[in-house]
Design a protein around this motif. Structure first.
Motif, PDB file in Angstrom:
ATOM      1  N   UNK A 391     -10.408 -19.407  18.668  1.00 31.71           N
ATOM      2  CA  UNK A 391     -11.650 -19.323  17.918  1.00 31.71           C
ATOM      3  C   UNK A 391     -11.843 -17.872  17.482  1.00 31.71           C
ATOM      4  N   UNK A 392     -11.533 -17.616  16.221  1.00 32.66           N
ATOM      5  CA  UNK A 392     -11.624 -16.264  15.665  1.00 32.66           C
ATOM      6  C   UNK A 392     -10.819 -15.282  16.519  1.00 32.66           C
ATOM      7  N   UNK A 393     -11.471 -14.361  17.186  1.00 34.95           N
ATOM      8  CA  UNK A 393     -10.749 -13.336  17.953  1.00 34.95           C
ATOM      9  C   UNK A 393     -10.514 -13.737  19.400  1.00 34.95           C
ATOM     10  N   UNK A 394     -10.903 -14.955  19.771  1.00 36.35           N
ATOM     11  CA  UNK A 394     -10.753 -15.393  21.156  1.00 36.35           C
ATOM     12  C   UNK A 394      -9.708 -16.497  21.267  1.00 36.35           C
ATOM     13  N   UNK A 395      -8.954 -16.450  22.362  1.00 34.88           N
ATOM     14  CA  UNK A 395      -8.018 -17.513  22.717  1.00 34.88           C
ATOM     15  C   UNK A 395      -8.290 -17.939  24.150  1.00 34.88           C
ATOM     16  N   UNK A 441      -1.742 -29.493  44.103  1.00 38.60           N
ATOM     17  CA  UNK A 441      -2.543 -29.341  42.895  1.00 38.60           C
ATOM     18  C   UNK A 441      -2.462 -27.885  42.444  1.00 38.60           C
ATOM     19  N   UNK A 442      -1.907 -27.672  41.265  1.00 37.80           N
ATOM     20  CA  UNK A 442      -1.801 -26.332  40.696  1.00 37.80           C
ATOM     21  C   UNK A 442      -2.554 -26.300  39.369  1.00 37.80           C
ATOM     22  N   UNK A 443      -3.182 -25.180  39.082  1.00 40.65           N
ATOM     23  CA  UNK A 443      -3.933 -25.081  37.832  1.00 40.65           C
ATOM     24  C   UNK A 443      -4.020 -23.626  37.389  1.00 40.65           C
ATOM     25  N   UNK A 444      -4.331 -23.464  36.103  1.00 39.51           N
ATOM     26  CA  UNK A 444      -4.390 -22.125  35.532  1.00 39.51           C
ATOM     27  C   UNK A 444      -5.448 -22.094  34.441  1.00 39.51           C
ATOM     28  N   UNK A 445      -6.155 -20.968  34.310  1.00 44.33           N
ATOM     29  CA  UNK A 445      -7.126 -20.753  33.241  1.00 44.33           C
ATOM     30  C   UNK A 445      -7.037 -19.304  32.807  1.00 44.33           C
ATOM     31  N   UNK A 446      -7.061 -19.079  31.503  1.00 37.97           N
ATOM     32  CA  UNK A 446      -6.951 -17.719  31.013  1.00 37.97           C
ATOM     33  C   UNK A 446      -7.565 -17.557  29.654  1.00 37.97           C
ATOM     34  N   UNK A 447      -7.805 -16.313  29.282  1.00 37.57           N
ATOM     35  CA  UNK A 447      -8.367 -16.016  27.978  1.00 37.57           C
ATOM     36  C   UNK A 447      -7.835 -14.703  27.448  1.00 37.57           C
ATOM     37  N   UNK A 448      -7.854 -14.577  26.121  1.00 40.42           N
ATOM     38  CA  UNK A 448      -7.405 -13.354  25.457  1.00 40.42           C
ATOM     39  C   UNK A 448      -8.399 -13.005  24.359  1.00 40.42           C
ATOM     40  N   UNK A 449      -8.849 -11.767  24.358  1.00 35.38           N
ATOM     41  CA  UNK A 449      -9.774 -11.273  23.350  1.00 35.38           C
ATOM     42  C   UNK A 449      -9.053 -10.276  22.463  1.00 35.38           C
ATOM     43  N   UNK A 450      -8.868 -10.618  21.193  1.00 40.57           N
ATOM     44  CA  UNK A 450      -8.246  -9.711  20.237  1.00 40.57           C
ATOM     45  C   UNK A 450      -9.348  -8.832  19.635  1.00 40.57           C
ATOM     46  N   UNK A 451      -9.675  -7.760  20.349  1.00 42.66           N
ATOM     47  CA  UNK A 451     -10.825  -6.948  19.973  1.00 42.66           C
ATOM     48  C   UNK A 451     -10.589  -6.135  18.707  1.00 42.66           C
ATOM     49  N   UNK A 452      -9.323  -5.843  18.365  1.00 45.85           N
ATOM     50  CA  UNK A 452      -8.935  -5.218  17.104  1.00 45.85           C
ATOM     51  C   UNK A 452      -7.669  -5.941  16.657  1.00 45.85           C
ATOM     52  N   UNK A 453      -7.422  -6.020  15.342  1.00 45.70           N
ATOM     53  CA  UNK A 453      -6.214  -6.664  14.851  1.00 45.70           C
ATOM     54  C   UNK A 453      -4.977  -6.073  15.546  1.00 45.70           C
ATOM     55  N   UNK A 454      -4.232  -6.930  16.225  1.00 48.21           N
ATOM     56  CA  UNK A 454      -3.023  -6.480  16.908  1.00 48.21           C
ATOM     57  C   UNK A 454      -3.262  -5.896  18.277  1.00 48.21           C
ATOM     58  N   UNK A 455      -4.515  -5.903  18.769  1.00 48.94           N
ATOM     59  CA  UNK A 455      -4.838  -5.372  20.090  1.00 48.94           C
ATOM     60  C   UNK A 455      -5.582  -6.452  20.868  1.00 48.94           C
ATOM     61  N   UNK A 456      -5.187  -6.678  22.114  1.00 52.12           N
ATOM     62  CA  UNK A 456      -5.819  -7.724  22.893  1.00 52.12           C
ATOM     63  C   UNK A 456      -5.941  -7.371  24.356  1.00 52.12           C
ATOM     64  N   UNK A 457      -6.901  -7.999  25.014  1.00 55.46           N
ATOM     65  CA  UNK A 457      -7.092  -7.869  26.454  1.00 55.46           C
ATOM     66  C   UNK A 457      -7.251  -9.269  27.025  1.00 55.46           C
ATOM     67  N   UNK A 458      -6.575  -9.529  28.124  1.00 53.66           N
ATOM     68  CA  UNK A 458      -6.578 -10.875  28.671  1.00 53.66           C
ATOM     69  C   UNK A 458      -6.818 -10.912  30.166  1.00 53.66           C
TER      70      UNK A 458
END
Length: 697
Positions: A391-395, A441-458
């Protein structure tokens, strides 16, 4: 001794390499004539199903070793075990064995390398096209309990597209340190809608040359342990030879909407075990694969894929006089399907099922033979579901896997009593057989924020549960190649890993980078504990072997890793600096065994007009944070490798002549991730030159 007296030299070398990298970067930026290219795929934000690392092309060829561990040993966050030249397995973020699953074309390799470091991985690296490292949600597609990650070896034996003309590759090489001779051939072709692949490879190497002497000093053995007749070798180190060969054939039907294919492989591997006792292992495996994929099978779904494999694996361990000591067998069957759906409310993903069945048996050979690991059937049934959205800059991504694992030993097996001398005040261990069943039972949740084009924090959180293996539950016998008497624990419970990771990345432009910090908390971490007891049988086979029992405890592994690249793997000058460090400890106090040492490194490369030159330097710190039963420390070392190649197209064949220089400083390298029986006695190979010729058409 020289390793202690050279800290100034090593730091000067680091300074020179980093300075050279910075200078090369500045030079490249000031030269408009250099050909610089960028790839769109690298600039795009990665999918959660994209491997953390893909080793392919020239990079794979330059780093290719005779084993999977040797090939990946210097990747970010990855080290290796070092059981001589014949057996080496990747160690990811301080985790190895069953916590790092090895796949071949997406299915388990079917060997027993996850049981013990002396057991080689059941694949041949010479005709490998790609090696992938997966973690987190992507790992849940293939297995539970892979808290370290997964390594998928891709050989493209089953073709998914029709070649428009015959294609293939040939390769031959010679290496000086071990008189190593290697050669491989592969050919792809098509007959109408049928694609055919054939590959074969051979790799023969004698005992390798070591720097200095074999026994580690100071800090290691000053004299061999009781019961061990160890000779302090120089020059060629006995039992470091390796001879392997394989043959693979694949046939597939390729249509407009997908493909169906089968393949068969035969692998043989005979290699030495460089312990003070000495010995060798003769390994063989037959493997059969089936793959089918349909694109756009029905409305709302983009792909249906089914795959299955059968492998029949066995190896015989020989003692130092060439007599068969034990026989290991594993028959494994696996099948899985995946169904990928089209985007729905911003989400796309894959779900499916996987079943596997394996029969393991390890038996002492000769008079009075007994079961080291009783005949055990392991059945696993799993369901998995992976989703990702943008969704836009968020994954965001979610992963879920349920697994039921049943361990069924042959309850009629009699475990022969062994003459064990318990430590002072202790008792003689024993073991009883019983069926075990585990719901995971194994599970995973994560997110990535592309705060600037080509730059991300997860940020990502993964819970992974693992059932104890048959060997960890039921083993009871002498294991010659590790000089241990292994005792399982039928009361072991499932192991649970809670991994929290924060990462930051820059994925566009000439200068790119990534960094991660993580903490991995384990409930009921399973490990082999050296009790201090030993076999005492009057000098017969196994006399003096250390008694190792399977135990559990709460543990935590924390780590950090990062790299910065400039124009990496592109034309012109490129450079890379990197580092990683992890440390595991028991929550109650003390260090986990077999933990890798912190490392720093730098690489520089130049690619232009058919020429490719590169150099890599790695400094590994001393590892003195060892488990209470480990001897050490594992010494620091400087590893300097370099290579040069030239490619010229002659008619329809691209010919490449290459030269690789390994361990140019001729350093003694002893991996902290290798058990004491080998680390204290058998360093890695010394300085070596490899020359070769390969052609692709």
């Amino acid at each position: 001794m020289y390793q202690i007296n050279r800290p100034l030299a090593k730091h000067k070398l680091i300074y020179v390499l980093v300075s050279g990298l910075v200078s090369a970067t500045a030079f490249a930026q000031s030269q408009p004539s250099l050909e610089i290219t960028a790839t769109g795929s690298q600039e795009a934000t990665q999918s959660i199903l994209t491997p953390t690392k893909i080793l392919q092309g020239d990079e794979l060829l330059n780093k290719l070793g005779s084993t999977l561990g040797a090939t990946l040993a210097n990747e970010l966050g990855v080290s290796a075990t070092g059981y001589g030249a014949g057996s080496s397995r990747p160690v990811i973020r301080g985790l190895e064995g069953a916590r790092v699953q090895i796949l071949q074309n997406g299915l388990s390799v079917g060997d027993v390398s996850n049981i013990s470091q002396d057991h080689a991985v059941g694949n041949n690296m010479q005709n490998t096209h790609q090696v992938e490292i997966l973690r987190g949600a992507a790992a849940l597609l293939y297995g539970s309990g892979s808290s370290g990650g997964l390594v998928n070896v891709v050989n493209d034996r089953i073709l998914t597209n029709l070649p428009d003309r015959p294609t293939g590759a040939v390769n031959t090489s010679y290496e000086t340190v071990n008189n190593g001779r290697a050669g491989s051939v592969e050919v792809d072709g098509a007959f109408g809608s049928v694609a055919v692949h054939v590959d074969t490879a051979i790799n023969n190497a004698n005992n390798y040359t070591i720097p200095g002497s074999s026994i580690q000093s100071p800090g290691g053995w000053t004299v061999p342990p009781a019961g061990v007749d160890a000779i302090n070798y120089t020059g060629k180190l006995p039992n470091t030879f390796s001879n392997q060969n394989n043959l693979g054939v694949g046939v597939s039907y390729v249509g407009q909407n997908g493909y169906t294919g089968v393949s068969v492989e035969r692998l043989n591997n005979n290699y030495g075990i460089p312990t003070p006792e000495g010995g060798s292992i003769n390994q063989s495996q037959n493997r059969y694969d089936l793959q089918h994929q349909t694109r756009d099978p029905f409305a709302g779904f983009s792909s249906f894929k089914f795959s299955a494999a059968n492998s029949n694996y066995n190896h015989t361990e020989f003692n130092n006089v060439g007599e068969a000591a034990s026989l290991w067998k594993n028959i494994a069957n696996e099948a899985r399907f995946e169904l990928a759906h089209n985007p729905l409310a911003g989400w796309k993903g894959t779900f499916g099922a996987q079943v596997s069945a394996a029969s393991l048996n390890a038996t002492e050979v000769g008079s009075g033979s007994y079961a080291i690991v009783p005949p055990t059937k392991t059945n696993s049934n799993a369901l998995f579901w992976i989703e990702e959205g943008k969704w836009n800059s968020l994954q965001g991504n979610l992963g879920l896997r349920y697994n039921n694992v049943a361990q069924k030993p042959n309850l009629g097996t009699v475990l022969e009593e062994q003459p064990i001398t318990p430590p002072e005040g202790g008792t003689t261990p024993s073991i009883a057989l019983q069926n075990r069943n585990f719901n995971l039972m194994s599970y995973s949740a994560g997110g990535l924020w592309n705060f600037i084009q080509g730059h991300g924090a997860g940020l990502a959180y993964t819970v992974s549960q693992r059932a104890p293996s048959a060997q960890e539950l039921y083993s009871y016998g002498a294991h010659e190649s590790t000089a241990t008497f292994d005792i399982g624990n039928p009361n072991l419970t499932k192991e649970t890993s809670h991994n929290l990771e924060f990462n930051i990345q820059k994925t566009s432009g000439l200068m790119r980078g990534k960094a991660s910090v993580y903490a991995n908390r384990f409930n009921n971490y399973i490990y082999g504990y050296y009790t201090g007891a030993a076999i005492s049988n009057g000098g017969a086979e196994g006399d003096g072997f250390s008694v190792v029992t399977a135990q559990q405890a709460a543990a935590t592994i924390k780590g950090i890793e990062g790299e910065l690249t400039y124009n990496w793997r592109q034309h012109g000058v490129g450079g890379r600096v990197f580092g990683d460090a992890s440390q595991g400890s028991f929550d109650a106090g003390g260090n986990l065994p077999l933990q890798p040492a912190p490392r720093l490194g730098a690489e520089i490369a130049h690619q232009q007009n058919g020429w490719l030159t590169n150099a890599t330097y790695i400094y590994s710190y001393q590892q003195n944070r060892l488990a209470s039963w480990e001897q050490g420390p594992a010494p620091s070392y400087n590893l300097l490798n370099a290579g040069i190649s030239y490619t010229e197209k002659i008619k329809d064949v691209n010919w490449t002549v290459y030269m690789n220089l390994k361990n140019l400083l001729n350093e003694q390298i002893r991996y902290a991730t290798t058990p004491m029986a080998v680390r204290l006695y058998a360093p890695q190979p010394g300085r070596s030159l490899m020359v070769g010729l390969r052609g692709t058409f």
